[in-house]
Design a protein around this motif. Structure first.
Motif, mmCIF file in Angstrom:
data_model
loop_
_atom_site.group_PDB
_atom_site.id
_atom_site.type_symbol
_atom_site.label_atom_id
_atom_site.label_comp_id
_atom_site.label_asym_id
_atom_site.label_seq_id
_atom_site.Cartn_x
_atom_site.Cartn_y
_atom_site.Cartn_z
ATOM 1 N N GLU A 90 0.850 -1.185 0.000
ATOM 2 C CA GLU A 90 0.000 0.000 0.000
ATOM 3 C C GLU A 90 0.894 1.246 0.000
ATOM 4 O O GLU A 90 1.855 1.330 0.772
ATOM 5 N N PRO A 91 0.632 2.215 -0.895
ATOM 6 C CA PRO A 91 1.572 3.320 -1.125
ATOM 7 C C PRO A 91 1.953 4.142 0.104
ATOM 8 O O PRO A 91 3.123 4.478 0.277
ATOM 9 N N VAL A 92 0.993 4.505 0.954
ATOM 10 C CA VAL A 92 1.330 5.323 2.123
ATOM 11 C C VAL A 92 2.237 4.536 3.063
ATOM 12 O O VAL A 92 3.254 5.044 3.554
ATOM 13 N N SER A 93 1.886 3.287 3.315
ATOM 14 C CA SER A 93 2.718 2.439 4.169
ATOM 15 C C SER A 93 4.121 2.282 3.586
ATOM 16 O O SER A 93 5.120 2.310 4.313
ATOM 17 N N PRO A 128 9.216 5.484 -3.271
ATOM 18 C CA PRO A 128 9.726 4.209 -3.810
ATOM 19 C C PRO A 128 8.744 3.587 -4.806
ATOM 20 O O PRO A 128 8.086 2.590 -4.535
ATOM 21 N N ILE A 129 8.650 4.187 -5.976
ATOM 22 C CA ILE A 129 7.733 3.706 -7.013
ATOM 23 C C ILE A 129 8.450 2.642 -7.849
ATOM 24 O O ILE A 129 9.546 2.874 -8.356
ATOM 25 N N TYR A 197 -0.897 9.099 -3.444
ATOM 26 C CA TYR A 197 -1.712 8.275 -4.333
ATOM 27 C C TYR A 197 -1.631 8.762 -5.780
ATOM 28 O O TYR A 197 -1.663 7.953 -6.715
ATOM 29 N N GLU A 198 -1.515 10.063 -5.961
ATOM 30 C CA GLU A 198 -1.360 10.582 -7.320
ATOM 31 C C GLU A 198 -0.037 10.120 -7.920
ATOM 32 O O GLU A 198 0.031 9.725 -9.089
ATOM 33 N N ALA A 199 1.033 10.144 -7.111
ATOM 34 C CA ALA A 199 2.346 9.712 -7.601
ATOM 35 C C ALA A 199 2.340 8.223 -7.922
ATOM 36 O O ALA A 199 3.043 7.776 -8.841
#
Length: 205
Positions: A90-93, A128-129, A197-199
């Motif tokens: 999950e992105p925020v985590s 970290p995408i 979330y946009e990133a």
């Protein structure tokens, strides 16, 4: 990139902040003597790098390779024929974990010079995408993306499918990075979540 097991016909593509190092350590002994296993820093007990260098001794395979570079290095035919998997979070985590690593890891913050606050971290977009590690030209090339919040159950089930008997995820590498908790999910504002979330829009899709 992390591990290519010819014995069990799988490729584990390593993503950031998803327990990838722990998975590498536990997969290393079962991947086979001819497996490609790349080094990790700092080294972890039980992890044995091998077969990652070319004939000239220079590394041909390395940690966190993109799927495209991995495919070129391994050969398209072989890459396409093997079962490929990775782990996502999950992105925020995932961003919170990255922030803690940058602040708490001695390797990344040797003299305490990394002093960005969480707000500054989010504004700078140091995220970290990992889309390039499991997609090529916008198309997902892995056969399965395991959810970080379902490990180790999901990984152990997958290993049974791949005929790796009695596999257990037991290593907890780099866990000290988050011992000094600086930010939690509850501290993240709605505006910060929107930025993250946009990133991560392509990753989420």
């Amino acid at each position: 990139m992390a591990i290519v097991s010819f014995k069990h016909n799988f490729i584990f593509l390593k993503t950031f902040k998803t327990a990838g190092t722990s998975v590498e350590v536990d997969l290393s002994p079962v991947a086979g003597s001819d497996a490609i296993v790349t080094p990790i820093l700092p080294p972890e007990p039980g992890h044995h790098p091998r077969n990652y260098a070319g004939e000239d001794g220079e590394p041909q395979f390395y940690n966190h390779m993109t799927a495209s570079i991995m495919r070129d290095a391994l050969g398209a035919s072989r890459f396409d024929s093997m079962f490929k998997f990775c782990i996502e979070r999950e992105p925020v985590s995932k961003c919170i974990s990255r922030f803690h690593m940058l602040r708490n890891s001695k390797r990344h913050n040797r003299r305490g010079s990394y002093k960005l606050s969480w707000e500054q971290f989010v504004r700078k977009g140091i995220f970290p995408i990992d889309v390039s590690r499991y997609a090529i030209d916008g198309y997902c090339v892995v056969d399965r993306i395991l959810r970080y919040d379902e490990l180790p159950y999901a990984l152990e089930n997958l290993m049974r499918e791949l005929d790796v008997p009695n596999f257990k995820l037991t290593t907890n590498a780099k866990s000290t990075f988050s011992q000094n908790v600086l930010i939690t999910q509850d501290d993240v504002t709605d505006a910060q979540k929107d930025i993250i979330y946009e990133a991560f829009a392509e990753s989420i899709e």
